[in-house]
Scaffold this motif. Structure first.
Motif, PDB file in Angstrom:
ATOM      1  N   THR A  48       0.824  -1.207   0.000  1.00  0.00           N
ATOM      2  CA  THR A  48       0.000   0.000   0.000  1.00  0.00           C
ATOM      3  C   THR A  48       0.855   1.253   0.000  1.00  0.00           C
ATOM      4  O   THR A  48       0.567   2.222  -0.717  1.00  0.00           O
ATOM      5  CB  THR A  48      -0.924   0.020   1.230  1.00  0.00           C
ATOM      6  N   TYR A  49       1.912   1.269   0.783  1.00  0.00           N
ATOM      7  CA  TYR A  49       2.684   2.482   1.009  1.00  0.00           C
ATOM      8  C   TYR A  49       4.080   2.454   0.371  1.00  0.00           C
ATOM      9  O   TYR A  49       4.851   3.388   0.547  1.00  0.00           O
ATOM     10  CB  TYR A  49       2.807   2.733   2.515  1.00  0.00           C
ATOM     11  N   GLY A 109       1.342  -0.484  -4.845  1.00  0.00           N
ATOM     12  CA  GLY A 109       0.021  -0.169  -5.387  1.00  0.00           C
ATOM     13  C   GLY A 109      -0.657  -1.265  -6.158  1.00  0.00           C
ATOM     14  O   GLY A 109      -1.799  -1.106  -6.579  1.00  0.00           O
ATOM     15  N   LYS A 110       0.036  -2.408  -6.360  1.00  0.00           N
ATOM     16  CA  LYS A 110      -0.534  -3.477  -7.179  1.00  0.00           C
ATOM     17  C   LYS A 110      -0.744  -4.726  -6.341  1.00  0.00           C
ATOM     18  O   LYS A 110       0.215  -5.346  -5.875  1.00  0.00           O
ATOM     19  CB  LYS A 110       0.385  -3.786  -8.362  1.00  0.00           C
ATOM     20  N   VAL A 148      -3.110  -4.476  -1.172  1.00  0.00           N
ATOM     21  CA  VAL A 148      -3.230  -3.013  -1.090  1.00  0.00           C
ATOM     22  C   VAL A 148      -4.483  -2.716  -0.278  1.00  0.00           C
ATOM     23  O   VAL A 148      -5.569  -3.197  -0.607  1.00  0.00           O
ATOM     24  CB  VAL A 148      -3.328  -2.371  -2.489  1.00  0.00           C
ATOM     25  N   PRO A 152      -5.285   5.903  -3.089  1.00  0.00           N
ATOM     26  CA  PRO A 152      -4.408   7.078  -3.011  1.00  0.00           C
ATOM     27  C   PRO A 152      -5.181   8.343  -2.658  1.00  0.00           C
ATOM     28  O   PRO A 152      -6.408   8.403  -2.796  1.00  0.00           O
ATOM     29  CB  PRO A 152      -3.828   7.194  -4.428  1.00  0.00           C
ATOM     30  N   PRO A 183      -0.844   6.327   0.686  1.00  0.00           N
ATOM     31  CA  PRO A 183      -0.889   5.193  -0.245  1.00  0.00           C
ATOM     32  C   PRO A 183      -0.336   5.559  -1.615  1.00  0.00           C
ATOM     33  O   PRO A 183      -0.518   6.681  -2.097  1.00  0.00           O
ATOM     34  CB  PRO A 183      -2.389   4.860  -0.319  1.00  0.00           C
ATOM     35  N   ILE A 184       0.335   4.597  -2.233  1.00  0.00           N
ATOM     36  CA  ILE A 184       0.974   4.808  -3.527  1.00  0.00           C
ATOM     37  C   ILE A 184      -0.014   4.511  -4.651  1.00  0.00           C
ATOM     38  O   ILE A 184      -0.777   3.547  -4.587  1.00  0.00           O
ATOM     39  CB  ILE A 184       2.201   3.899  -3.674  1.00  0.00           C
ATOM     40  N   ALA A 185       0.015   5.364  -5.688  1.00  0.00           N
ATOM     41  CA  ALA A 185      -0.808   5.126  -6.876  1.00  0.00           C
ATOM     42  C   ALA A 185      -0.024   4.279  -7.878  1.00  0.00           C
ATOM     43  O   ALA A 185       1.203   4.340  -7.948  1.00  0.00           O
ATOM     44  CB  ALA A 185      -1.198   6.448  -7.514  1.00  0.00           C
ATOM     45  N   SER A 186      -0.749   3.479  -8.629  1.00  0.00           N
ATOM     46  CA  SER A 186      -0.118   2.693  -9.694  1.00  0.00           C
ATOM     47  C   SER A 186      -0.600   3.114 -11.077  1.00  0.00           C
ATOM     48  O   SER A 186      -0.094   2.621 -12.084  1.00  0.00           O
ATOM     49  CB  SER A 186      -0.402   1.203  -9.488  1.00  0.00           C
ATOM     50  N   TYR A 203       0.789   6.998 -13.151  1.00  0.00           N
ATOM     51  CA  TYR A 203       0.521   7.489 -11.798  1.00  0.00           C
ATOM     52  C   TYR A 203       1.132   8.882 -11.570  1.00  0.00           C
ATOM     53  O   TYR A 203       0.840   9.522 -10.562  1.00  0.00           O
ATOM     54  CB  TYR A 203       1.104   6.524 -10.761  1.00  0.00           C
ATOM     55  N   ASN A 226      -5.069   2.685  -7.549  1.00  0.00           N
ATOM     56  CA  ASN A 226      -4.264   1.511  -7.228  1.00  0.00           C
ATOM     57  C   ASN A 226      -5.228   0.334  -7.112  1.00  0.00           C
ATOM     58  O   ASN A 226      -6.415   0.465  -7.445  1.00  0.00           O
ATOM     59  CB  ASN A 226      -3.408   1.717  -5.966  1.00  0.00           C
TER      60      ASN A 226
END
Length: 240
Positions: A48-49, A109-110, A148, A152, A183-186, A203, A226
């Motif tokens: 997630t992060y 993110g995946k 995840v 995001p 949270p990271i975007a993909s 992203y 994500n």
């Protein structure tokens, strides 16, 4: 006399051949490399992060080996796309009983159920050895599930500029990466007006082709995505 000599010579030749046949024994077949151990450092990770790092360790026995083999461990998902991998390096053992390690980075993110897939080439050989079938038959765990848990935040601080790509004008719109601890975007979803046609989006940015030749007001609405879902949309405009 000449005929007798020829017969005698032939008889000696047959005797030598028979003796060699009796002492030579059966032909030796090359041994097939055998996977004797396999483990993955984590059966589940949270991406997630940020990225997650896993380590695969394995051992291969090959009585005929003349050196250390090479290859990769590939983390395959159930769908086609990017498959992270790690190169096999020797961490112990000998040429005939070698311990290997591969370090793999799973992207943030995946959410993916990754299956480890071995690609292995013995030293001084020209054909891969199918260690994957041995792994599947072994019963050893060879999956890592990346999860995840949060979407995001909405993108912020948009930038707009014109550029040239492949000899053609483009408009590029970017935004800030997520703040620390977010949270990271993909990926992203984009709607727009006055910017041209979307060529690609990720992203971090969106590229437009077939852009207006003169100055234009480019307006975009972007949601970051994500595997947990999409952020709230954010809209921005600029004259470019």
């Amino acid at each position: 006399m000449r005929r007798f000599t020829m017969l005698r010579t032939a008889a000696c030749g047959f005797a030598v051949a028979a003796a060699l046949a009796m002492t030579a024994g059966p032909a030796h077949a090359d041994a097939v490399p055998k996977l004797t151990a396999f483990s993955v450092s984590a059966s589940a990770v949270d991406v997630t992060y940020g990225d997650a790092h896993i380590t695969v360790t394995m051992s291969v026995s090959d009585p005929d080996a003349t050196g250390v083999g090479t290859g990769d461990v590939i983390a395959h998902g159930p769908k086609r796309g990017y498959n992270p991998a790690g190169h096999l390096v020797q961490v112990g053992g000998t040429a005939t009983n070698t311990q290997y390690r591969a370090d793999i980075t799973l992207p943030a993110g995946k959410a993916v159920d990754y299956r480890m897939d071995i690609s292995f080439l013995p030293a001084n050989e020209f054909a891969l050895v199918d260690l994957q079938s041995q792994l599947v038959a072994s019963g050893w765990a060879y999956h890592t599930v990346a999860s995840v848990s949060a979407v995001p935040a909405a993108p912020a601080h948009f930038t707009f500029h014109r550029d040239v790509a492949g000899g053609l004008p483009v408009i590029i719109v970017g935004w800030d990466p997520p703040a620390a601890g977010q949270p990271i975007a993909s990926g992203s979803t984009v709607t727009s007006s006055g910017c041209g046609t979307v060529k690609s989006n990720s992203y971090a940015s969106v590229w437009f082709g077939s852009v207006p030749s003169g100055t234009t007001t480019c307006t975009v609405t972007v949601s970051l995505t994500n595997s947990a879902g999409s952020s709230p949309p954010a809209t921005a405009s600029a004259r470019v």
